[in-house]
Design an enzyme around this catalytic site. Sequence first.
Site, PDB file in Angstrom:
ATOM      1  N   ALA A   1      66.157  73.562  66.608  1.00  0.00           N
ATOM      2  CA  ALA A   1      65.550  74.308  65.737  1.00  0.00           C
ATOM      3  C   ALA A   1      65.497  73.852  64.098  1.00  0.00           C
ATOM      4  CB  ALA A   1      66.310  75.586  65.742  1.00  0.00           C
TER       5      ALA A   1
ATOM      6  N   GLU B   1      74.631  74.379  69.015  1.00  0.00           N
ATOM      7  CA  GLU B   1      74.730  75.491  68.250  1.00  0.00           C
ATOM      8  C   GLU B   1      75.801  76.031  67.753  1.00  0.00           C
ATOM      9  OE1 GLU B   1      72.929  74.656  70.584  1.00  0.00           O
ATOM     10  OE2 GLU B   1      70.711  75.098  70.428  1.00  0.00           O
TER      11      GLU B   1
ATOM     12  N   GLU C   1      66.871  72.320  75.237  1.00  0.00           N
ATOM     13  CA  GLU C   1      66.281  73.371  75.898  1.00  0.00           C
ATOM     14  C   GLU C   1      64.907  73.287  76.451  1.00  0.00           C
ATOM     15  OE1 GLU C   1      67.856  75.939  72.541  1.00  0.00           O
ATOM     16  OE2 GLU C   1      68.593  77.348  74.406  1.00  0.00           O
TER      17      GLU C   1
ATOM     18  N   GLU D   1     100.289  59.245  37.880  1.00  0.00           N
ATOM     19  CA  GLU D   1      99.516  60.383  37.145  1.00  0.00           C
ATOM     20  C   GLU D   1     100.203  60.507  35.746  1.00  0.00           C
ATOM     21  OE1 GLU D   1      97.103  61.868  37.914  1.00  0.00           O
ATOM     22  OE2 GLU D   1      97.029  64.244  37.622  1.00  0.00           O
TER      23      GLU D   1
ATOM     24  N   SER E   1      94.367  64.023  39.674  1.00  0.00           N
ATOM     25  CA  SER E   1      94.452  65.178  40.353  1.00  0.00           C
ATOM     26  C   SER E   1      94.498  66.331  39.249  1.00  0.00           C
ATOM     27  CB  SER E   1      95.332  65.301  41.765  1.00  0.00           C
ATOM     28  OG  SER E   1      96.370  64.650  41.378  1.00  0.00           O
TER      29      SER E   1
ATOM     30  N   GLY F   1      67.471  73.270  70.459  1.00  0.00           N
ATOM     31  CA  GLY F   1      66.229  73.660  71.299  1.00  0.00           C
ATOM     32  C   GLY F   1      65.611  72.327  71.918  1.00  0.00           C
TER      33      GLY F   1
HETATM   34  P1  NAD Z   1     100.731  55.957  44.069  1.00  0.00           P
HETATM   35  O1  NAD Z   1     101.979  56.166  43.679  1.00  0.00           O
HETATM   36  O2  NAD Z   1     100.757  55.873  45.596  1.00  0.00           O
HETATM   37  O3  NAD Z   1      99.910  54.648  43.561  1.00  0.00           O
HETATM   38  C1  NAD Z   1     100.082  54.265  42.231  1.00  0.00           C
HETATM   39  C2  NAD Z   1      99.989  52.534  42.066  1.00  0.00           C
HETATM   40  O4  NAD Z   1      99.485  52.284  40.757  1.00  0.00           O
HETATM   41  C3  NAD Z   1     101.102  51.975  42.521  1.00  0.00           C
HETATM   42  O5  NAD Z   1     100.778  50.844  43.406  1.00  0.00           O
HETATM   43  C4  NAD Z   1     101.478  51.210  41.289  1.00  0.00           C
HETATM   44  O6  NAD Z   1     102.259  50.270  41.174  1.00  0.00           O
HETATM   45  C5  NAD Z   1      99.985  51.186  40.505  1.00  0.00           C
HETATM   46  N1  NAD Z   1      99.970  51.039  38.986  1.00  0.00           N
HETATM   47  C6  NAD Z   1     100.943  51.459  38.199  1.00  0.00           C
HETATM   48  N2  NAD Z   1     100.663  50.950  36.954  1.00  0.00           N
HETATM   49  C7  NAD Z   1      99.606  50.200  37.158  1.00  0.00           C
HETATM   50  C8  NAD Z   1      99.031  49.286  36.233  1.00  0.00           C
HETATM   51  N3  NAD Z   1      99.248  49.486  34.838  1.00  0.00           N
HETATM   52  N4  NAD Z   1      97.962  48.529  36.711  1.00  0.00           N
HETATM   53  C9  NAD Z   1      97.795  48.671  38.031  1.00  0.00           C
HETATM   54  N5  NAD Z   1      98.312  49.397  39.041  1.00  0.00           N
HETATM   55  C10 NAD Z   1      99.280  50.143  38.562  1.00  0.00           C
HETATM   56  O7  NAD Z   1     100.029  57.148  43.750  1.00  0.00           O
HETATM   57  P2  NAD Z   1      98.768  57.682  44.441  1.00  0.00           P
HETATM   58  O8  NAD Z   1      99.241  58.908  45.238  1.00  0.00           O
HETATM   59  O9  NAD Z   1      97.848  56.672  44.967  1.00  0.00           O
HETATM   60  O10 NAD Z   1      98.043  58.412  43.164  1.00  0.00           O
HETATM   61  C11 NAD Z   1      97.236  57.846  42.249  1.00  0.00           C
HETATM   62  C12 NAD Z   1      96.398  58.774  41.522  1.00  0.00           C
HETATM   63  O11 NAD Z   1      95.680  59.635  42.244  1.00  0.00           O
HETATM   64  C13 NAD Z   1      97.172  59.777  40.555  1.00  0.00           C
HETATM   65  O12 NAD Z   1      96.394  59.968  39.501  1.00  0.00           O
HETATM   66  C14 NAD Z   1      97.063  60.795  41.439  1.00  0.00           C
HETATM   67  O13 NAD Z   1      97.672  61.978  40.655  1.00  0.00           O
HETATM   68  C15 NAD Z   1      95.774  60.890  42.151  1.00  0.00           C
HETATM   69  N6  NAD Z   1      95.510  61.659  43.278  1.00  0.00           N
HETATM   70  C16 NAD Z   1      96.647  61.417  44.343  1.00  0.00           C
HETATM   71  C17 NAD Z   1      96.262  62.308  45.587  1.00  0.00           C
HETATM   72  C18 NAD Z   1      97.379  62.307  46.584  1.00  0.00           C
HETATM   73  O14 NAD Z   1      97.317  63.091  47.541  1.00  0.00           O
HETATM   74  N7  NAD Z   1      98.358  61.455  46.540  1.00  0.00           N
HETATM   75  C19 NAD Z   1      94.991  62.949  45.502  1.00  0.00           C
HETATM   76  C20 NAD Z   1      94.202  63.024  44.724  1.00  0.00           C
HETATM   77  C21 NAD Z   1      94.443  62.140  43.464  1.00  0.00           C
END
Ligand code: NAD
Length: 733
Positions: free
Chosen positions: A66, A149, A127, A412, A439, A124
Amino acid sequence: MENFKIDVDGDGIALVTFDVPGRSMNTITGSVMRDLVQLTDTVKSDDKIKGVVITSGKASGFCAGADLGEMNQRGAGDASAPKSEEEKLKAQFEGSFTLNKTLRALETCGKPVAVALEGLALGGGLEIALACHYRVAADNPKIKFGLPEAKVGLLPGAGGTQRLPRLIGVQNAAMMILQGADKSPQEAKSLGFINEVVPAGTTVEAAKAWVKANPKAVAPWDVKGYKVKDHPFTPGGGMASVGGNAMVSKQTNLNYPAQRHILSCIYEGTQVPIDAALRIESRYFVKTANTPQAKGMIRSLFVSMQALSKGGNRPQGIPEYAVKKVAVIGAGLMGAGIAYVQAKAGIETVLLDVSQEAAEKGKAYSKRIVDKDVSRGKLTKEKGDELLARITPSTDYALIKGSDLVVEAVFESPALKAEVTKKAEAFLGETAVFGSNTSTLPITGLAEASVRPKNFIGIHFFSPVERMGLVELIRGKDTTDETVAKAIDYVLKIKKTPIIVNDFRGFYTSRCFGTYPAEGVEMLMEGIAPAIIENVGRQCGMPMGALEVSDSVGLDTALKIGKTNAELNQQDYKKDPRAAMLSWLVEDKGRVGRKGGKGYYEYGDDGKPTRIWPGLAEKIEVKTKECPPALKEELTKRFLFRQCIEVARCFEEGVITDPRDADVGSILAWGFAPYSGGCISYIDLFWGTKKFVEEADRLADKYGDRFRPNKLLRDMAAKNESFYERFGAKKAA
Ligand code: NAD
């Protein structure tokens, strides 16, 4: 007829070619339904026609079912001018029964009808094929036959629930329809709903040969003495009905009416002759299509999802951006996953980290996935090697040169992100996009480090990147439409669904998602037994219990957010009972959640939760240990309303502007009750803004202002207006 072409050969066999003009795939539209009536009349009344072979004029397959887009606009049946509720239902029944009546007329036209299937036949489409006397399929394992469906909250309404059980038995048919599973031609033949599998390109010939040899064909159920295999009054069938009901109740928590209606259709329909059975099916079809679940699921899970994955929310008039090379900075959890999905999509990927070892470790993530896929035969070694060769792990920022886009995924920290932005932009072209995977950090603030803030955007992935289908794109203050369009082109290239939101702490998804675990903690502190909180959470359609979600996110993370918010509001965080509880768990008891193996739950060696931590009793006295239906209903409302009200606030504040983004985002990002079609559809279709506001006010009076409807909701309630009317009339599906 515009959709079917008839060519009668020297033997009187009419080759009917199904070919909807202007479409790459045949679907069943209103026009196709009208043509089918005419086709059936012609086949029946034209004496020159001795038999029929139906085939497709499309290389893409026979028919995908459909036209759900058309159905989404029209609702169930064509009841454009409904009078009373009863008349409306009657009109809907007639509308939906037309196809059943037509296909039944074709089946009983007195001439043999075969179908030649060179490609897929779904919904569909299948069908129509089931209503033919003989089905020939091309021997190609990639071809899919199925009745999907149920996946959009519907049931097969053109005889599928009746003919399939009559061909392959009740149990096999029920499983296939409930799951919406598809089968290859060989599987379909061994199940018994395809009669013959022949080399590709020869189906028409084989079908014609059968028609010629079987001038008196009738359907098996039109032969006297026919019995449905394992129908409800056989011992096996009886057991299957009971077991099927129990299974569906367990798996769906009764949230998906289509599933129960499918079982009812099969149970009732296989006890009566086919003509009565088809009427039963049409009745259940109308009943199902009228549920808010079907309307919400069709709209969000099919129509909107399809639109968004084709760039439906992309700013217009901007040429397509060819994304060939992308640098990912930070090869941690997220960066590694992003590098994999890019390489898989054919994008040349530079993966940067602070040491070569860390960058290599990030690439090893892709190798693990590739090795697994190769060992399972899902990918050839050659293709796997090609994918890995696209990822260059390094520490050298100069490799960024020539990139169309950068995704920053370092820790972060605003200062670190600012430093990385400056370093990367030194090698980045004028028109390239800089995306941050932060994030929580506001994009406008991060863009201050950029020399080109108009090219700066948030590209928020979800973990694990290779499995999560959504990407949240965040516009900063200076982000241009062109940058948004380019980021969308990137997201589409890596085969994800983009939604667009505006800058705000937590953006859209993190902010709204957090309300679900937060409400769970409120309930806990009121003394509701944790098992009740967790079970009701899952039963109302959330993927995990609220406390389990808190553990997964990390109690330390939640505490940190609580402290920051308290600081912003110049409050002592310990005065907030929820924060005090988190502080007790994290700081006094060392329970940080799943990653530490202890949180609200205790965890086994496999990292899976084993039971609620009994030590919670030190802090919380359980007062509510029973959950009668009224309490379950109340807790369900608290969980769902809390999330929806936050989404409504996001609309008022302009964080999100398109209801499709809000609905699809809520399902894909945090698993909001998928049967509802998403948070906005839950308000619009399950309540309507007027009733929603009344109920939210009642909840607010009883539990607190977190449930108090905002001005926007009140305004809409006063006009009895829906979100899709107010925010999506032109744009939304
Ligand atoms: P992570 O700690 O696993 O990885 C971060 C990496 O960045 C490390 O390998 C570190 O060595 C590297 N790093 C640090 N300084 C650096 C530089 N100057 N140059 C190059 N590399 C460098 O962290 P993650 O969980 O992958 O998170 C990374 C980003 O993604 C954060 O901003 C986090 O908020 C965001 N994020 C995380 C998630 C999650 O579920 N973990 C989801 C969405 C967004």
